[in-house]
Design a protein around this motif. Structure first.
Motif, PDB file in Angstrom:
ATOM      1  N   ALA A   1       0.867  -1.024  -0.061  1.00  0.00           N
ATOM      2  CA  ALA A   1      -0.118  -0.026   0.127  1.00  0.00           C
ATOM      3  C   ALA A   1       1.014   1.165  -0.167  1.00  0.00           C
ATOM      4  O   ALA A   1       0.650   2.251  -0.642  1.00  0.00           O
ATOM      5  CB  ALA A   1      -1.196   0.010   1.197  1.00  0.00           C
ATOM      6  N   ALA A   2       1.953   1.239   0.744  1.00  0.00           N
ATOM      7  CA  ALA A   2       2.802   2.513   0.960  1.00  0.00           C
ATOM      8  C   ALA A   2       3.497   2.738  -0.465  1.00  0.00           C
ATOM      9  O   ALA A   2       3.532   3.802  -0.898  1.00  0.00           O
ATOM     10  CB  ALA A   2       3.851   2.225   1.827  1.00  0.00           C
ATOM     11  N   GLU A   3       3.804   1.616  -1.175  1.00  0.00           N
ATOM     12  CA  GLU A   3       4.429   1.734  -2.538  1.00  0.00           C
ATOM     13  C   GLU A   3       3.587   2.342  -3.630  1.00  0.00           C
ATOM     14  O   GLU A   3       3.484   3.159  -4.346  1.00  0.00           O
ATOM     15  CB  GLU A   3       4.878   0.431  -2.980  1.00  0.00           C
ATOM     16  CG  GLU A   3       6.341  -0.037  -2.177  1.00  0.00           C
ATOM     17  CD  GLU A   3       6.506  -1.697  -2.265  1.00  0.00           C
ATOM     18  OE1 GLU A   3       7.407  -2.106  -1.874  1.00  0.00           O
ATOM     19  OE2 GLU A   3       5.660  -2.239  -3.349  1.00  0.00           O
ATOM     20  N   LEU A   4       2.328   1.675  -3.441  1.00  0.00           N
ATOM     21  CA  LEU A   4       1.196   2.207  -4.435  1.00  0.00           C
ATOM     22  C   LEU A   4       0.588   3.609  -4.278  1.00  0.00           C
ATOM     23  O   LEU A   4       0.364   4.278  -5.304  1.00  0.00           O
ATOM     24  CB  LEU A   4       0.091   1.154  -4.445  1.00  0.00           C
ATOM     25  CG  LEU A   4       0.283  -0.417  -5.168  1.00  0.00           C
ATOM     26  CD1 LEU A   4      -0.894  -1.363  -4.772  1.00  0.00           C
ATOM     27  CD2 LEU A   4       0.291  -0.255  -6.530  1.00  0.00           C
ATOM     28  N   TRP A   5       0.697   3.795  -2.976  1.00  0.00           N
ATOM     29  CA  TRP A   5       0.111   5.351  -2.877  1.00  0.00           C
ATOM     30  C   TRP A   5       1.448   6.385  -2.526  1.00  0.00           C
ATOM     31  O   TRP A   5       0.884   7.416  -1.905  1.00  0.00           O
ATOM     32  CB  TRP A   5      -0.847   5.101  -1.466  1.00  0.00           C
ATOM     33  CG  TRP A   5      -2.346   5.000  -1.880  1.00  0.00           C
ATOM     34  CD1 TRP A   5      -3.287   5.940  -2.171  1.00  0.00           C
ATOM     35  CD2 TRP A   5      -2.903   3.627  -1.998  1.00  0.00           C
ATOM     36  NE1 TRP A   5      -4.396   5.187  -2.570  1.00  0.00           N
ATOM     37  CE2 TRP A   5      -4.137   4.056  -2.285  1.00  0.00           C
ATOM     38  CE3 TRP A   5      -2.545   2.328  -1.884  1.00  0.00           C
ATOM     39  CZ2 TRP A   5      -5.094   2.994  -2.600  1.00  0.00           C
ATOM     40  CZ3 TRP A   5      -3.409   1.454  -2.256  1.00  0.00           C
ATOM     41  CH2 TRP A   5      -4.780   1.691  -2.437  1.00  0.00           C
ATOM     42  N   ALA A   6       2.332   6.225  -2.891  1.00  0.00           N
ATOM     43  CA  ALA A   6       3.556   6.866  -2.480  1.00  0.00           C
ATOM     44  C   ALA A   6       3.356   8.336  -3.025  1.00  0.00           C
ATOM     45  O   ALA A   6       3.793   8.972  -2.310  1.00  0.00           O
ATOM     46  CB  ALA A   6       4.795   6.361  -3.117  1.00  0.00           C
ATOM     47  N   ASN A   7       2.677   8.497  -4.047  1.00  0.00           N
ATOM     48  CA  ASN A   7       2.585   9.851  -4.534  1.00  0.00           C
ATOM     49  C   ASN A   7       1.202  10.234  -4.677  1.00  0.00           C
ATOM     50  O   ASN A   7       0.541  11.591  -5.113  1.00  0.00           O
ATOM     51  CB  ASN A   7       2.915  10.179  -6.034  1.00  0.00           C
ATOM     52  CG  ASN A   7       4.384   9.356  -6.275  1.00  0.00           C
ATOM     53  OD1 ASN A   7       5.186   9.902  -5.508  1.00  0.00           O
ATOM     54  ND2 ASN A   7       4.720   8.515  -7.096  1.00  0.00           N
ATOM     55  N   ALA A   8       0.158   9.501  -3.784  1.00  0.00           N
ATOM     56  CA  ALA A   8      -1.080  10.219  -3.694  1.00  0.00           C
ATOM     57  C   ALA A   8      -1.250  11.079  -2.666  1.00  0.00           C
ATOM     58  O   ALA A   8      -0.434  11.160  -1.490  1.00  0.00           O
ATOM     59  CB  ALA A   8      -1.966   8.945  -3.311  1.00  0.00           C
ATOM     60  N   HIS A   9      -2.483  11.962  -2.842  1.00  0.00           N
ATOM     61  CA  HIS A   9      -2.453  12.975  -1.828  1.00  0.00           C
ATOM     62  C   HIS A   9      -3.047  12.299  -0.635  1.00  0.00           C
ATOM     63  O   HIS A   9      -2.908  13.131   0.701  1.00  0.00           O
ATOM     64  CB  HIS A   9      -3.460  13.951  -2.449  1.00  0.00           C
ATOM     65  CG  HIS A   9      -3.957  15.194  -1.629  1.00  0.00           C
ATOM     66  ND1 HIS A   9      -3.106  15.996  -1.229  1.00  0.00           N
ATOM     67  CD2 HIS A   9      -5.083  15.270  -0.774  1.00  0.00           C
ATOM     68  CE1 HIS A   9      -3.681  16.857  -0.199  1.00  0.00           C
ATOM     69  NE2 HIS A   9      -4.939  16.620   0.017  1.00  0.00           N
ATOM     70  N   THR A  10      -4.077  11.400  -0.569  1.00  0.00           N
ATOM     71  CA  THR A  10      -4.693  10.943   0.694  1.00  0.00           C
ATOM     72  C   THR A  10      -4.396   9.565   0.897  1.00  0.00           C
ATOM     73  O   THR A  10      -4.620   8.627  -0.097  1.00  0.00           O
ATOM     74  CB  THR A  10      -6.089  11.212   0.542  1.00  0.00           C
ATOM     75  OG1 THR A  10      -6.459  12.303   0.413  1.00  0.00           O
ATOM     76  CG2 THR A  10      -6.763  10.555   1.774  1.00  0.00           C
ATOM     77  N   PRO A  11      -3.748   9.175   1.785  1.00  0.00           N
ATOM     78  CA  PRO A  11      -3.312   7.345   1.868  1.00  0.00           C
ATOM     79  C   PRO A  11      -4.385   6.601   2.145  1.00  0.00           C
ATOM     80  O   PRO A  11      -5.538   7.179   2.515  1.00  0.00           O
ATOM     81  CB  PRO A  11      -2.373   7.596   3.092  1.00  0.00           C
ATOM     82  CG  PRO A  11      -3.014   8.685   4.019  1.00  0.00           C
ATOM     83  CD  PRO A  11      -3.412   9.701   2.947  1.00  0.00           C
TER      84      PRO A  11
END
Length: 247
Positions: free
Chosen positions: A135-145
């Protein structure tokens, strides 16, 4: 960890679209989105070769044409199962969803996710670690985790170690001893419990501790009205056809 600016909407679609589509499938997420929902809850566990995939039960029998424990089988076998035919003919042939496919669907469409870490019995630590890392890898550049939740403290502890910046919530089906202490020790930002467990003193206690109050699975208007009156923060529902997510 206290989340001052809570980034999640009040209404969350349970397992994608509740009971209107086969739970925890991409088809369910698409149907939930068609009803206007922008945050979804799903259950994630590991295959025998550590591929995270979506399924609630430990066994395959209820929601696929497979048999036995899902976590005992490799993803190459799980990916061939029919996870839609049990629900209705319209969804026959719908495959099991990998966690990565759901994550990419949500990220591409601006949807938010509540990931329930749902370990096969005996794999809580491993599941929490792998799911949180991915999850951390996939959402690394996302605004909201994504929000990581689990009934298993060991899974949340492993998730915290693997991805400390991802927010966590403790799931409860009963107010067992020291539940709030456990949540605080795990650095949780939320308590997510059976909606019937909330009352005014419990809501006040959790909010005074700086945590958010979420409820599952709310399918009746009277229950939603009660939770709103109590001042709770989030409602997880099967009834995406009954409740407007903008209400």
């Amino acid at each position: 960890m206290t989340v001052v600016n809570w980034p999640y909407p009040r209404w969350v679609a349970h397992r994608g679209a509740g009971k209107l589509a086969p739970e925890n499938t991409l088809a369910a997420f698409r149907l939930g989105a068609a009803h206007g929902y922008r945050m979804f809850e799903c259950d994630v566990k590991l295959s025998a070769d550590d591929v995270p995939f979506l399924m609630h039960d430990a066994t395959l029998d209820r929601t696929t044409n497979g048999h036995g424990t899902g976590g005992d089988k490799p993803w190459s076998e799980l990916s061939l199962l029919d996870a839609g035919g049990w629900h209705s003919r319209a969804f026959a042939g719908e495959p099991l969803a990998s966690f990565e496919s759901i994550a990419r669907y949500c990220l591409r469409n601006g949807h938010l996710l509540n990931i329930e870490i749902k370990p096969t019995p005996g794999t809580a630590g491993r599941t929490g670690k792998v799911v949180a890392q991915r999850a951390a890898e996939l959402w690394a550049n996302a605004h909201t985790p994504p929000l990581l939740t689990s009934f298993e403290p060991d899974a949340l502890a492993a998730a915290r170690e693997a991805a400390p910046d991802l927010p966590r919530g403790l799931l409860l089906d009963a107010m067992h001893p020291n539940w709030l202490d456990i949540a605080q020790q795990l650095g949780c930002v939320a308590i997510v419990c059976n909606h019937a467990l909330w009352d005014a003193p419990t809501v006040a206690r959790v909010q005074a501790a700086g945590l958010r109050t979420l409820s599952y699975t709310v399918n009746d208007e009277w229950a939603a009205e009660r939770l709103t009156a109590l001042g709770t923060d989030g409602i997880i529902t099967d009834r995406v056809d009954l409740f407007s997510p903008t209400a």
